[in-house]
Write a protein that holds these residues in place. Structure first.
Motif, short mmCIF file in Angstrom:
data_model
loop_
_atom_site.label_atom_id
_atom_site.label_comp_id
_atom_site.label_asym_id
_atom_site.label_seq_id
_atom_site.Cartn_x
_atom_site.Cartn_y
_atom_site.Cartn_z
N ALA A 74 9.81 -14.86 -0.68
CA ALA A 74 8.95 -15.98 -1.09
C ALA A 74 9.22 -16.36 -2.54
CB ALA A 74 7.49 -15.63 -0.90
N VAL A 75 9.45 -15.36 -3.39
CA VAL A 75 9.76 -15.62 -4.79
C VAL A 75 11.15 -16.24 -4.92
CG1 VAL A 75 10.23 -14.52 -7.02
CG2 VAL A 75 8.21 -13.85 -5.69
N ALA A 76 12.13 -15.68 -4.22
CA ALA A 76 13.51 -16.18 -4.32
C ALA A 76 13.61 -17.62 -3.83
CB ALA A 76 14.45 -15.28 -3.51
N ALA A 77 12.76 -18.00 -2.87
CA ALA A 77 12.81 -19.36 -2.31
C ALA A 77 11.92 -20.33 -3.07
CB ALA A 77 12.37 -19.32 -0.84
N PHE A 85 13.34 -22.11 -8.58
CA PHE A 85 14.74 -21.68 -8.54
C PHE A 85 15.62 -22.66 -7.74
CE2 PHE A 85 12.74 -17.29 -8.90
CZ PHE A 85 13.09 -17.13 -10.23
N ASP A 86 15.10 -23.85 -7.49
CA ASP A 86 15.81 -24.81 -6.64
C ASP A 86 17.23 -25.11 -7.10
OD1 ASP A 86 14.17 -25.26 -4.55
OD2 ASP A 86 13.72 -27.35 -5.00
N SER A 87 17.44 -25.16 -8.39
CA SER A 87 18.75 -25.57 -8.90
C SER A 87 19.71 -24.41 -9.13
CB SER A 87 18.58 -26.35 -10.21
OG SER A 87 17.82 -27.53 -10.00
N VAL A 88 19.27 -23.20 -8.84
CA VAL A 88 20.18 -22.05 -8.98
C VAL A 88 21.28 -22.17 -7.94
CG1 VAL A 88 20.39 -19.54 -8.78
CG2 VAL A 88 18.39 -20.55 -9.90
N ASN A 89 22.51 -22.02 -8.36
CA ASN A 89 23.60 -22.07 -7.39
C ASN A 89 24.47 -20.82 -7.53
OD1 ASN A 89 24.76 -22.74 -9.83
ND2 ASN A 89 26.27 -24.11 -8.93
N ALA A 90 25.00 -20.38 -6.42
CA ALA A 90 25.89 -19.22 -6.41
C ALA A 90 27.32 -19.71 -6.60
CB ALA A 90 25.75 -18.45 -5.10
N ARG A 91 27.88 -19.39 -7.76
CA ARG A 91 29.25 -19.80 -8.03
C ARG A 91 30.22 -19.00 -7.15
NH1 ARG A 91 28.27 -19.30 -14.44
NH2 ARG A 91 26.77 -17.81 -13.61
N GLN A 141 19.28 -19.23 -3.36
CA GLN A 141 18.14 -18.35 -3.17
C GLN A 141 18.60 -16.91 -2.92
OE1 GLN A 141 16.37 -20.36 0.15
NE2 GLN A 141 15.30 -21.88 -1.13
N GLN A 142 19.70 -16.76 -2.20
CA GLN A 142 20.26 -15.42 -1.99
C GLN A 142 20.69 -14.79 -3.31
OE1 GLN A 142 23.42 -16.09 0.86
NE2 GLN A 142 22.07 -15.75 2.61
N LYS A 143 21.24 -15.61 -4.19
CA LYS A 143 21.63 -15.09 -5.51
C LYS A 143 20.40 -14.58 -6.27
CE LYS A 143 23.50 -16.69 -9.94
NZ LYS A 143 24.22 -17.78 -10.64
N VAL A 144 19.30 -15.35 -6.23
CA VAL A 144 18.07 -14.90 -6.89
C VAL A 144 17.60 -13.59 -6.28
CG1 VAL A 144 15.65 -15.44 -7.35
CG2 VAL A 144 17.38 -17.24 -7.51
N LEU A 145 17.59 -13.52 -4.95
CA LEU A 145 17.15 -12.30 -4.26
C LEU A 145 18.05 -11.12 -4.64
CD1 LEU A 145 15.26 -10.97 -2.23
CD2 LEU A 145 16.83 -11.66 -0.40
N ALA A 146 19.35 -11.35 -4.72
CA ALA A 146 20.29 -10.28 -5.09
C ALA A 146 20.00 -9.76 -6.50
CB ALA A 146 21.72 -10.77 -4.99
#
Length: 784
Positions: free
Chosen positions: A524-527, A531-537, A559-564
């Motif tokens: 729920a936090v990661a999504a 964090f909408d603009s976070v992108n996984a390079r 969102q996966q990057k935030v969770l990681a």
């Protein structure tokens, strides 16, 4: 004009004896009147003294001043710089995060230093005892008011100023770099013409020559950085050869450091005479630098500066640059907004940067102008040289900016729904008319009147009505007889500074059926919208997969990057590929976890609240799940918690059992061991008394029993839950109760002969306010 003539009792608060021409012209408005003041002046012309003059007047009248600084990195610098006020008997206090706030110090302070975001949060909670100080201030100084134009932060500053004017109507002194539409800002703030100053470039201490230099953009971004670096060195070289100094701005801390390393080699190749390796005293002083890369480079006259350096290293770099020992300095934008370190030549190497929350973004035009304003050393240079290194496709954009400047626009429209919700939550808006009244106090409204076509001034009322309807439909406000009032959801959203979508997601989480899992909260936090603009390079995706495995498969890549990063932080090991973004993401996640815990509390889910508290402690410290309770002890952070856990001391109870000598054996000092032991004894310590609890029950029979829960430690809000689990089924919740566990608590347990071979009865005690793992005890009863 002598400082002592203008403010005789505060002469020692200024680092100089005489005002310059710009300051002299503003003195009467600042010192001899109570009018609101707006002053726009070139960077480096001495605007800080105007802030200090206004503060002096407020202090002389027994008032309290708030200084709103544009960056968090600058607030601590102001606290240090304004020790001069402390020496005169006045207190200066920086208002920082929620947990670090000392309300008593804030209430007693004469000068408060805050960022716009902290001021927004404080004014939203002004009616709470913790933040009541913000509603009783006499002066608000807005440093760099052109921050209004910032897409991310401008609306925050705008609503803070409007809210403070409604709360306590303080005097406003707004300072800015040169901006074409200073009159718009003055009209908004009701600053009269005689207190509105637009000091043009003739007030610059040194003339500025600013231009653009282009480079050819390639396929490899890493190689592009070096192309831009060589362009920057080309412009700096002639000044370095003439014993001038150059300041080069880079996009990130790591970029500044790497550029300094590469520049040392390139300067040697170009045979540019620099450095002070023959200076024995300087050589010894350099050994005291904590940063090893910096230690090696300063002797060659090259250094870097950013907010991540410790204070000692930053102070030395700044002083050595002022002394001319450092001739080429690489820095992030923080230096442009804060410390006044001018150089003959300023080069902006990077016009784009990677933001952990926004991805790749263009540098703000305000930042560009602020950086270039550092070109030219008063008293040394007749002209300063500023250069923007940019791709050919962007060259005309920057040439126009340098030629025409940048009008200040309002950014409130983009965040109107969140800010209107905050006003409803505070009780200042009860309907459309109130909302219009509120809007008329904003810069947005004044700018819309000035540019009606661009802002759609004729449609403002409809827009406000639609926004309030949206809030009502989504459950953030409710209408009773046409009067709007906040819902619990709306208040929580405002209090915790959340995006509406995030608040809705946390509401759904807190009201879901069944128990909570760790991943429910983390995902729920990661999504979250934050964090909408976070992108996984591209280079990060393998690292994300390695951390998560199959977790978070239904999340977007960002969102996966935030969770990681959250999962890696909890394990105490974030992969190197993710570390550059980890700090910012982690700090935002901790705020969101606190908000999630508050939702659990408000919707009566104490076990979820405790889970959020434990997850926050683990994200913050990297402590294992079994040892997270140690973080409830004051003085135990990541390092000490790991040290104790390695010695098999994993809980506050184990700390007490170990005693002071055992804690010393685990690696704590004797004085710390005594303090930690004392703190641990102040935490709850639960025991269970099952009395005459049976070990068997006949099929179909029932027996009313009781279990007494005792607390041998400090009190605290507790949630007690009783479950029965048949040997062939899932737990069944029998009773729950919540209260303060100061006295023994007896809970009923109904033992019944169910259709099972045995039943396991469990009494669990959870302390929602502490990161303590729940305590539980069980008894198994055979069914005969």
């Amino acid at each position: 004009m002598e400082v002592a003539d203008a403010v005789p009792e505060f002469a020692d608060a200024f680092p100089f004896d005489e005002f310059n021409r710009m300051q002299r012209e503003a003195v009467p408005a600042l010192v001899e009147s109570n009018a609101n003041v707006v002053a726009a002046a070139p960077t480096g012309s001495g605007k800080t003294a105007l802030a200090e003059l206004a503060i002096c007047r407020a202090l002389a009248a027994g008032g309290t001043a708030v200084f709103v600084a544009p960056l968090r990195a600058l607030t601590n610098e102001k606290e240090s710089e304004w020790e001069r006020f402390e020496d005169l008997g006045y207190s200066v206090y920086v208002v920082t995060g929620e947990r670090d706030l000392n309300p008593r110090r804030a209430e007693r302070a004469d000068v408060l230093v805050m960022t716009p975001e902290k001021a927004d949060s404080a004014t939203r909670k002004h009616d709470s005892p913790r933040y009541s100080f913000i509603a009783d201030v006499d002066l608000v100084v807005i440093d760099e008011v052109h921050l209004l134009d910032s897409e991310r932060r401008g609306s925050v500053l705008e609503v803070v100023v409007s809210r403070l004017r409604r709360l306590c109507d303080p005097r406003i002194v707004a300072l800015s770099a040169t901006m074409p539409n200073v009159r718009d800002v003055a009209d908004w703030l009701d600053a009269p013409p005689e207190a509105t100053f637009q000091f043009d470039e003739s007030y610059r201490p040194v003339d500025l020559h600013a231009d653009v230099v282009t480079y050819s953009h390639g396929e490899n971004s890493f190689a592009d950085k070096y192309r831009r670096l060589y362009r920057a060195l080309d412009k700096a070289e002639p000044h370095l050869r003439e014993d001038g100094q150059a300041l080069v701005f880079c996009a990130s801390r790591q970029d500044a450091k790497q550029a300094a390393k590469k520049a040392r080699d390139e300067l040697a190749e170009r045979d540019i005479p620099m450095g002070a390796r023959g200076d024995y005293d300087f050589h010894n002083d350099a050994k005291e630098l904590e940063n090893s890369t910096l230690r090696k480079s300063v002797l060659d006259g090259v250094a870097f500066h950013h907010a991540g350096l410790n204070k000692g290293d930053k102070d030395r770099v700044e002083q050595w640059f002022k002394d001319g020992k450092i001739e080429l300095l690489f820095s992030t934008s923080t230096l442009a907004w804060g410390v006044n370190l001018p150089a003959r030549c300023v080069v902006i190497r990077d016009t784009k940067y990677h933001d952990p929350l926004e991805g790749e973004v263009d540098m703000s035009p305000l930042d560009v102008l602020q950086m270039l304003g550092r070109a030219g050393r008063p008293g040394y240079d007749d002209v300063g040289y500023g250069w923007v290194v940019t791709d050919r496709s962007d060259a005309d954009t920057y040439r126009t900016l340098l030629r025409e400047g940048k009008e200040i626009e309002s950014q409130l429209a983009a965040d109107l729904v969140e800010h209107l919700n905050a006003e409803v939550a505070m009780g200042t808006v009860h309907g459309v008319e109130d909302a219009i009244d509120w809007l008329e106090t904003t810069f947005y409204y004044h700018r819309a009147k000035s540019e009606p076509d661009e802002y759609g001034f004729d449609g403002i009322r409809d827009r406000v009505r639609e926004t309030l309807d949206d809030l009502r439909e989504r459950g953030f406000v409710e209408a009773d007889g046409g009067v709007l009032a906040p819902t619990t959801l709306g208040v929580l959203c405002s209090t915790f500074y959340l995006r509406l979508d995030t608040a809705s997601a946390f509401h759904a989480l807190a009201t879901q059926d069944g128990d909570f899992r760790e991943d429910d909260v983390l995902q729920a936090v990661a999504a979250a919208r934050e964090f909408d603009s976070v992108n996984a390079r591209h280079g990060e995706k393998d690292a994300v997969r390695k951390v998560l495995g199959n977790r978070g498969d239904d999340l977007e890549p960002g969102q996966q990057k935030v969770l990681a990063i959250l999962v890696g932080s909890m394990r105490g090991s974030v992969p190197p590929e993710l570390r550059s973004d980890a700090w910012v993401i982690r700090q935002n996640a901790l705020r969101l976890l606190a908000a999630a815990g508050a939702f659990m509390d408000r919707y009566d889910r104490p076990r979820g609240e405790n889970l959020a508290e434990r997850l926050a402690a683990r994200v913050d410290t990297g402590v294992p799940a079994d040892a997270v309770g140690l973080t409830a002890i004051d003085g135990i952070a990541s390092g000490r918690a790991h040290k104790l856990a390695d010695a098999d001391v994993e809980t506050p109870a184990a700390v007490i059992d170990a005693g002071a000598s055992g804690l010393v054996d685990a690696g704590l000092s004797e004085s710390l061991a005594d303090r930690v032991l004392d703190q641990a004894e102040g935490l709850p310590a639960v025991t269970f008394d099952w009395g005459d609890f049976p070990d068997r029950v006949a099929m179909g029979e029932n027996e009313a029993c009781e279990v007494t829960v005792r607390n041998a430690g400090g009190g605290g809000r507790a949630h007690v839950r009783v479950t029965a689990t048949p040997d062939d089924g899932d737990p069944v919740e029998m009773t729950t109760t919540t209260g303060y566990l100061d006295d023994p608590l007896t809970v009923p347990v109904g033992v019944f002969g169910a259709n099972a071979e045995s039943l396991t009865y469990t009494v669990e005690v959870t302390f929602p306010d502490y990161p303590l793992r729940p305590d539980s005890d069980s008894r198994t009863v055979r069914v005969t």
